[in-house]
Motif scaffolding. Structure first.
Motif, PDB file in Angstrom:
ATOM      1  N   VAL A 145       4.244   5.722   5.889  1.00  0.00           N
ATOM      2  CA  VAL A 145       4.014   6.703   6.390  1.00  0.00           C
ATOM      3  C   VAL A 145       5.174   7.645   6.649  1.00  0.00           C
ATOM      4  N   ALA A 146       6.226   6.741   7.009  1.00  0.00           N
ATOM      5  CA  ALA A 146       7.579   7.514   7.647  1.00  0.00           C
ATOM      6  C   ALA A 146       8.073   8.204   6.149  1.00  0.00           C
TER       7      ALA A 146
ATOM      8  N   ILE B 183       5.825  11.393   5.657  1.00  0.00           N
ATOM      9  CA  ILE B 183       6.437  12.394   6.513  1.00  0.00           C
ATOM     10  C   ILE B 183       7.814  12.997   6.068  1.00  0.00           C
ATOM     11  N   ILE B 184       8.619  12.262   5.500  1.00  0.00           N
ATOM     12  CA  ILE B 184       9.871  13.018   5.031  1.00  0.00           C
ATOM     13  C   ILE B 184       9.512  13.841   4.012  1.00  0.00           C
TER      14      ILE B 184
ATOM     15  N   VAL C 288       0.885  -1.244   0.025  1.00  0.00           N
ATOM     16  CA  VAL C 288       0.074  -0.082  -0.037  1.00  0.00           C
ATOM     17  C   VAL C 288       0.811   1.221   0.098  1.00  0.00           C
TER      18      VAL C 288
ATOM     19  N   PHE D  37       9.927  -5.409   2.748  1.00  0.00           N
ATOM     20  CA  PHE D  37       8.651  -5.491   3.645  1.00  0.00           C
ATOM     21  C   PHE D  37       7.653  -6.494   3.007  1.00  0.00           C
TER      22      PHE D  37
ATOM     23  N   PHE E 220       1.339   4.473   0.786  1.00  0.00           N
ATOM     24  CA  PHE E 220       0.643   5.811   1.387  1.00  0.00           C
ATOM     25  C   PHE E 220       1.598   6.924   1.219  1.00  0.00           C
TER      26      PHE E 220
ATOM     27  N   ARG F 123       6.321  -8.856   5.013  1.00  0.00           N
ATOM     28  CA  ARG F 123       5.987  -8.332   6.281  1.00  0.00           C
ATOM     29  C   ARG F 123       4.545  -7.936   6.331  1.00  0.00           C
TER      30      ARG F 123
ATOM     31  N   LEU G  73      14.196   0.048  -0.122  1.00  0.00           N
ATOM     32  CA  LEU G  73      13.513   0.046   0.948  1.00  0.00           C
ATOM     33  C   LEU G  73      12.384  -0.719   1.103  1.00  0.00           C
TER      34      LEU G  73
ATOM     35  N   PHE H 175       2.539  -0.283   5.960  1.00  0.00           N
ATOM     36  CA  PHE H 175       1.819   0.917   5.872  1.00  0.00           C
ATOM     37  C   PHE H 175       2.833   1.938   6.613  1.00  0.00           C
ATOM     38  N   MET H 176       3.378   1.544   7.928  1.00  0.00           N
ATOM     39  CA  MET H 176       3.988   2.452   8.779  1.00  0.00           C
ATOM     40  C   MET H 176       5.304   3.069   7.919  1.00  0.00           C
ATOM     41  N   LEU H 177       6.015   1.970   7.209  1.00  0.00           N
ATOM     42  CA  LEU H 177       7.070   2.280   6.275  1.00  0.00           C
ATOM     43  C   LEU H 177       6.935   3.662   5.418  1.00  0.00           C
TER      44      LEU H 177
ATOM     45  N   GLU I 237       0.849  -6.121   6.810  1.00  0.00           N
ATOM     46  CA  GLU I 237       0.519  -4.913   6.273  1.00  0.00           C
ATOM     47  C   GLU I 237       0.565  -3.812   6.939  1.00  0.00           C
ATOM     48  N   HIS I 238       0.701  -3.662   8.236  1.00  0.00           N
ATOM     49  CA  HIS I 238       0.800  -2.332   9.065  1.00  0.00           C
ATOM     50  C   HIS I 238       1.992  -2.029   9.143  1.00  0.00           C
ATOM     51  N   THR I 239       2.880  -2.825   8.862  1.00  0.00           N
ATOM     52  CA  THR I 239       4.429  -2.508   8.833  1.00  0.00           C
ATOM     53  C   THR I 239       4.721  -1.987   7.612  1.00  0.00           C
TER      54      THR I 239
END
Lengths: 336, 289
Positions: B102-103, B106-107, B37, B89, B39, B92, B85, B98-100, B94-96
């Motif tokens: 998101v990070a 943000i950057i 995903v 993943f 994001f 791994r 990167l 997603f967090m990747l 889904e939520h990890t």
């Protein structure tokens, strides 16, 4: 009480006791600034714990938890400002409304087999929908915001939630400890085992006769109710509410960063995550100010980079390895 | 309000919607094949828009010309992102993932804020105020150009997936990951190419959108969400679905802005998303998984 502490290694109990004493004593030592950071830490630990029930225990990814914070805050604040209703009675109303909202979203999603990314997007959509609604709701202050009357007073009154930061600190500490104890009991309960079975393999869990729909509904309702209480706290602590801020996707992400960084599905993870991230963000601001950099963005680039490093190198969060290092990993709920 | 008022809004909404469709197509390609995903989709598009602005101010490049170098740049960026990167993943949860992302998002947002400042920017082309008249209906020239460009790029993408060997190989990966590995496809490489293609799509869409809207660094998350809504409404993995749904969402936004309030136009979009999720969760043109 016995079932609450049963099975926790003595070392962990000692660590918990030390942490508890430190937290209880903190307001006596901390200055106003440190106290405000600590309150924020506790707040994120609490809502992170609430979110963790849905995602960490039952495996349902919600990216719209700002919905429950926002609605909880608005319900109690509106009752207080417009009708003079006591905050704690307002909190009951907020919990009722948010539980109903959570159940409504749950029915819509789980009845129709919406899961994973789809469910996550649905939760964002509901939060955004509500944000725009509140942005245009004149009676509730619309985009101009809703303000609670602030009166300066020497005494703290827990019954009306008006008072010094130290009072808010202890209220939030009580919430956080309460949520931790509740989650601990939940995990050891039948429902807790059902949740984890569903999280690992929903089809297999149903084949074993677990009522997956009901269990997921319970998770959403509990999570929404607890988060609503966080919203009530938010309203009375900050005394101002803006739909643009409280319902934003950014807020939802802030809520879930703590548990994910700390360790999803663990009891201590959400707390550790919140106590790592909040001071990190704050000390970055301080550092930037000290270095004389006031360009917007620098701080968050660094914040994002920290997040990236943790996500890449510690996929289960920072708590499980720390716990192992300290010999505190008696916790049986670790994921993976 | 007279009827041609609505017709006007519908038509211009549909044209904008085609560009939205192309943006969502990029997301759909990535999700459909790599199952990650993205994001950071809207944030990547914003970055592409800033590059196009730089090209316009430095070389006077029209965004519709700039979409070629920008698309190429985004392809490389997407390829490298997947290769370095994201690849670890894929297996791994889904939520990890997603967090990747998101990070990364943000950057990206804050790097843009840092470099370009918080103010809205745009590109002025000579034909910005020109329009075509069809009876009572007046259509902006930029909108027609942008929509035609979006259709052209989407057409090229369809042809790529249908007729080239690489395109077929990518579809094979999407259909059966294990099977693709068994017959000896370099899945890692194909995933990276797919991520590059999806990024190039959103880069090109950004250039087209630059003709229609201003750019600010903080707009990224909103476009990410919009792209997701379009993909879900159209049906995950369905390329025609993404275009059709983009069209639908474009028209909905335009009419919603007219009938309710301009600031509440996305409420109509969310309403459509919720309805689709409830009554046709596989999307308008999607297949049931």
């Amino acid at each position: 009480m016995r079932s609450l502490l049963e099975g926790i290694p003595r070392r962990s109990l000692a660590a918990l006791a030390v942490a508890g004493v430190a937290l209880l004593a903190a307001p006596a030592i901390a200055d106003a600034y440190v106290l405000s950071v600590l309150i924020l830490c506790l707040y994120f630990a609490y809502v992170g714990q609430a979110w963790n029930i849905m995602m960490g225990f039952a495996g349902q990814l919600s990216l719209g938890h700002s919905l429950y914070v926002g609605v909880g805050a608005y319900v109690s604040a509106l009752l207080f400002v417009k009708f003079g209703v006591n905050p704690w009675i307002g909190a009951l109303a907020a919990i009722a409304v948010c539980t109903a909202l959570g159940l409504a979203i749950g029915v819509l999603a789980f009845r129709f087999g919406i899961a994973g990314v789809y469910f996550a997007i649905l939760t964002i959509a509901f939060a955004e929908f509500t944000r725009i609604g509140f942005d245009h709701w004149q009676w509730a202050g619309a985009s101009g915001g809703l303000f609670l009357p602030v009166e300066y007073r020497e005494t703290s009154d827990v019954l009306t939630l008006r008072g010094s930061p130290a009072m808010f600190y202890y209220v939030m500490l009580a919430f956080t400890v309460g949520a931790l104890a509740l989650c601990r009991l939940l995990l050891a309960s039948r429902l807790g085992y059902y949740w984890r079975a569903i999280r690992e393999d929903a089809a297999a869990a149903e084949a074993l006769g677990i009522n997956a729909f009901g269990c997921k509904m319970a998770a959403v309702a509990l999570s929404a109710a607890l988060t609503a209480l966080g919203g009530v706290f938010f309203a009375f602590y900050y005394n101002n509410l803006f739909p643009e801020q409280i319902f934003s996707i950014g807020r939802s992400i802030e809520i879930i960063l703590g548990p994910i960084i700390g360790g999803i599905g663990t009891l201590i993870g959400p707390i550790v995550g919140a106590f790592l991230l909040t001071p990190l963000a704050d000390s970055l601001s301080e550092l930037m100010a000290w270095l004389g950099i006031d360009t917007p963005g620098v701080k968050h680039v660094f914040y994002g980079a920290c997040l990236l490093v943790v996500v890449v190198f510690l996929p289960h969060g920072v708590w499980p390895p720390i716990a192992r290092l300290l010999g505190l990993d008696g916790e049986r709920t670790r994921r993976g | 309000m007279p009827l041609d008022f609505y017709l006007n809004a519908t038509l211009s909404g549909a044209l904008t919607g085609l560009v939205y469709g192309l943006m969502a197509l990029g997301l759909s390609v990535i999700f459909g094949v790599v199952r990650v995903v993205n994001f950071a989709h809207g944030e990547m598009m914003t970055a592409a828009m800033y590059v196009a602005i730089l090209l316009a101010s430095a070389f006077g490049l029209d965004p519709l010309v700039a979409m070629f170098p920008v698309g190429a740049l985004l392809f490389v960026a997407g390829y490298l992102l997947q290769r370095t990167l994201i690849n670890p993943f894929i297996v791994r949860p889904e939520h990890t993932q997603f967090m990747l992302m998101v990070a990364v998002a943000i950057i990206l947002v804050n790097a843009q804020l840092l470099i370009f400042g918080p103010n809205a920017r745009n590109v002025q082309v000579e034909y910005a105020l020109d329009s075509y008249a069809l009876g009572d209906i007046i259509i902006d020239k930029v909108r027609v150009y942008a929509a035609l460009a979006a259709l052209a790029v989407a057409g090229a993408l369809f042809a790529f997936f249908r007729f080239t060997l690489t395109g077929k190989a990518i579809r094979a990966c999407a259909d059966n990951h294990l099977g693709a590995q068994v017959v000896g496809l370099n899945v890692k490489q194909l995933y990276a190419i797919t991520f590059g293609i999806g990024s190039a799509c959103v880069g090109a869409a950004g250039c087209m959108l630059l003709l229609l809207v201003d750019v600010t660094p903080v707009q990224g998350p909103g476009y990410t969400l919009l792209a997701f809504i379009i993909v879900i409404v159209g049906g995950m993995g369905s390329l025609t679905g993404a275009l059709v749904s983009g069209l639908l969402i474009g028209v909905t936004e335009a009419l919603g802005g007219l009938l309710i309030l301009p600031s509440a136009k996305s409420m109509a979009t969310f309403a459509i998303l919720i309805l689709v999720l409830l009554f046709r969760p596989e999307g308008l043109l999607g297949r049931r998984a």
